[in-house]
Design a protein around this motif. Structure first.
Motif, PDB file in Angstrom:
ATOM      1  N   PRO A 284     -39.071 -23.546  42.877  1.00  0.00           N
ATOM      2  CA  PRO A 284     -38.619 -22.639  41.779  1.00  0.00           C
ATOM      3  C   PRO A 284     -37.488 -23.715  41.226  1.00  0.00           C
ATOM      4  N   THR A 285     -37.957 -23.590  39.827  1.00  0.00           N
ATOM      5  CA  THR A 285     -37.093 -24.375  38.721  1.00  0.00           C
ATOM      6  C   THR A 285     -36.331 -23.820  38.678  1.00  0.00           C
ATOM      7  N   GLU A 286     -35.253 -22.865  38.798  1.00  0.00           N
ATOM      8  CA  GLU A 286     -33.977 -22.943  38.915  1.00  0.00           C
ATOM      9  C   GLU A 286     -33.179 -23.036  39.777  1.00  0.00           C
ATOM     10  N   GLU A 287     -33.945 -23.303  41.308  1.00  0.00           N
ATOM     11  CA  GLU A 287     -33.094 -23.615  41.636  1.00  0.00           C
ATOM     12  C   GLU A 287     -33.144 -25.179  42.542  1.00  0.00           C
ATOM     13  N   MET A 288     -33.615 -26.259  41.055  1.00  0.00           N
ATOM     14  CA  MET A 288     -34.236 -27.561  41.702  1.00  0.00           C
ATOM     15  C   MET A 288     -32.986 -28.130  41.847  1.00  0.00           C
ATOM     16  N   THR A 289     -32.768 -29.128  43.058  1.00  0.00           N
ATOM     17  CA  THR A 289     -31.750 -29.935  41.999  1.00  0.00           C
ATOM     18  C   THR A 289     -31.840 -31.215  42.423  1.00  0.00           C
ATOM     19  N   PRO A 290     -31.495 -32.372  42.047  1.00  0.00           N
ATOM     20  CA  PRO A 290     -31.725 -33.615  41.455  1.00  0.00           C
ATOM     21  C   PRO A 290     -32.598 -34.058  42.566  1.00  0.00           C
ATOM     22  N   GLU A 291     -31.650 -34.051  43.802  1.00  0.00           N
ATOM     23  CA  GLU A 291     -32.021 -34.766  45.151  1.00  0.00           C
ATOM     24  C   GLU A 291     -33.773 -34.094  45.663  1.00  0.00           C
ATOM     25  N   TYR A 292     -34.020 -33.249  45.282  1.00  0.00           N
ATOM     26  CA  TYR A 292     -34.921 -32.009  45.841  1.00  0.00           C
ATOM     27  C   TYR A 292     -36.061 -32.677  44.961  1.00  0.00           C
ATOM     28  N   TRP A 293     -36.102 -33.301  43.726  1.00  0.00           N
ATOM     29  CA  TRP A 293     -37.002 -33.335  43.328  1.00  0.00           C
ATOM     30  C   TRP A 293     -37.247 -34.940  43.359  1.00  0.00           C
ATOM     31  N   ASP A 294     -36.143 -35.399  43.742  1.00  0.00           N
ATOM     32  CA  ASP A 294     -36.465 -36.949  43.947  1.00  0.00           C
ATOM     33  C   ASP A 294     -37.331 -36.926  45.285  1.00  0.00           C
ATOM     34  N   ASP A 295     -37.251 -36.311  46.338  1.00  0.00           N
ATOM     35  CA  ASP A 295     -38.002 -36.204  47.329  1.00  0.00           C
ATOM     36  C   ASP A 295     -39.343 -35.396  47.191  1.00  0.00           C
ATOM     37  N   ARG A 296     -39.660 -34.812  46.263  1.00  0.00           N
ATOM     38  CA  ARG A 296     -40.751 -34.058  45.386  1.00  0.00           C
ATOM     39  C   ARG A 296     -42.070 -35.167  44.484  1.00  0.00           C
ATOM     40  N   ILE A 297     -40.986 -36.355  44.250  1.00  0.00           N
ATOM     41  CA  ILE A 297     -41.870 -37.160  43.483  1.00  0.00           C
ATOM     42  C   ILE A 297     -42.229 -38.645  45.478  1.00  0.00           C
ATOM     43  N   GLY A 298     -41.151 -38.310  45.667  1.00  0.00           N
ATOM     44  CA  GLY A 298     -41.389 -39.578  46.817  1.00  0.00           C
ATOM     45  C   GLY A 298     -42.597 -39.642  47.714  1.00  0.00           C
ATOM     46  N   VAL A 299     -42.577 -38.097  47.492  1.00  0.00           N
ATOM     47  CA  VAL A 299     -43.457 -38.069  48.941  1.00  0.00           C
ATOM     48  C   VAL A 299     -45.046 -37.333  48.223  1.00  0.00           C
TER      49      VAL A 299
END
Length: 252
Positions: A102-117
Motif C-alpha cells: 500500500p502506498t500509504e505504508e511505503m517507507t524509503p527503505e522498502y521502496w529502495d528494496d523493491r527497486i533493487g530486486v
C-alpha cells in the motif's frame, strides 16, 4: 514438443531468479538446448534441488546462491560463474518480486528494496556481463518486465514503476551495444500461473476478471514464457533488438 535451436548448444547462459516459477522453466528449457546454464537465486534448497536434478540427467546446470540486491555479491557471482564456466553469452534478467505494498505504508527503505530486486539488479547484471559480449562481438540480454503497469494494476506502485523502467533500460542498452552485435530485448509476461501466483494471488474473482479481459480463455503456464525466451535468445531472432514483447494471452 518444444523447438531445438542448434546455435544455443554450448552457449553459457546466466539466469537470475532461476530456482522457481518462470525462472525455473527458463533454466529447464535452456538446459534442454544443451546450453551451459548458471542460475542465481537466494532460494538455496530449491536451487540446489533443481541443479542436482538436471545435472543428474546429464545437463550442464549450475546453481549459485547470490543475493541480487547486493550489487557487490552480484558482481562477485558473475566473476565466479565466468571463472568456472567461461564467458557469458546470454543473460536472462528474470528475477523479480511482486509483493503488494500500500502506498500509504511505503517507507524509503522498502521502496529502495523493491527497486533493487525488480530493476536495479538488471542494470548491474548487464554491466557485469557486457565485457564478455563486447569481446565476442555477440551477445543477448533479455530483461523481464510485466504487463502490470500497462494493465493499470494498482496496489504495488514500486513494482509497477520498476517494471515500466525495464523498457527504458532495455532500449538504452540496445542502442549503446548494438554496434557490438549485442541484442537487448524485454519480455512482459501476463499473469502466469506459477505456484506462487496460484497460492498467493489467484482468487475466483481475479480469475473471472482475467478470463473476461484475456483473449485466450485459459490460464498461461511458465513453459509458455520459457519457450519464447529461448527463441528470442536464439539466432532465429537475430534481427530482433530494442523491442518489448508482450506474452500475455491478449490481456492488454
Amino acid at each position: 514438443m518444444a523447438a531445438i535451436y542448434p546455435d544455443l548448444a554450448g552457449r553459457v547462459v546466466l539466469v537470475t531468479g532461476g530456482a522457481s516459477g518462470i525462472g525455473e522453466a527458463i533454466v529447464r528449457h535452456f538446459a534442454r538446448q544443451k546450453s551451459t546454464v548458471i542460475f542465481f537465486d537466494i532460494k538455496v534448497e530449491e536451487g540446489t534441488q533443481l541443479a542436482q536434478e538436471l545435472a543428474g540427467a546429464g545437463l550442464a546446470v549450475h546453481f549459485q546462491n547470490v543475493d541480487l540486491t547486493d550489487t557487490a555479491a552480484l558482481r562477485a557471482g558473475v566473476v565466479e560463474a565466468r571463472r568456472a564456466h567461461g564467458a557469458i553469452s546470454i543473460l536472462i534478467n528474470n528475477a523479480a518480486h511482486d509483493e503488494r505494498h500500500p502506498t500509504e505504508e511505503m517507507t524509503p527503505e522498502y521502496w529502495d528494496d523493491r527497486i533493487g530486486v525488480n530493476l536495479k539488479h538488471q542494470f548491474f547484471a548487464a554491466q557485469a556481463v557486457l565485457p564478455d559480449m563486447k569481446a565476442a562481438k555477440a551477445g543477448v540480454i533479455i530483461n523481464f518486465g510485466s504487463v502490470s503497469w500497462m494493465a493499470g494494476q494498482g496496489g504495488m506502485a514500486a513494482y509497477t514503476a520498476s517494471k515500466s523502467g525495464v523498457l527504458g533500460l532495455t532500449r538504452s542498452l540496445a542502442r549503446d551495444y548494438g554496434p557490438y552485435n549485442i541484442r537487448v530485448n524485454a519480455i512482459a509476461p501476463g499473469w502466469i500461473m506459477t505456484k506462487r501466483q496460484t497460492e498467493k494471488w489467484l482468487t475466483p474473482e481475479g480469475e473471472d476478471e482475467l478470463m473476461r479481459r484475456q483473449c485466450l480463455k485459459r490460464k498461461l503456464a511458465p513453459d509458455e514464457i520459457a519457450k519464447f525466451t529461448v527463441f528470442l535468445a536464439s539466432e532465429e531472432a537475430s534481427a530482433c533488438t530494442s523491442q518489448h514483447y508482450i506474452v500475455d494471452g491478449g490481456w492488454v
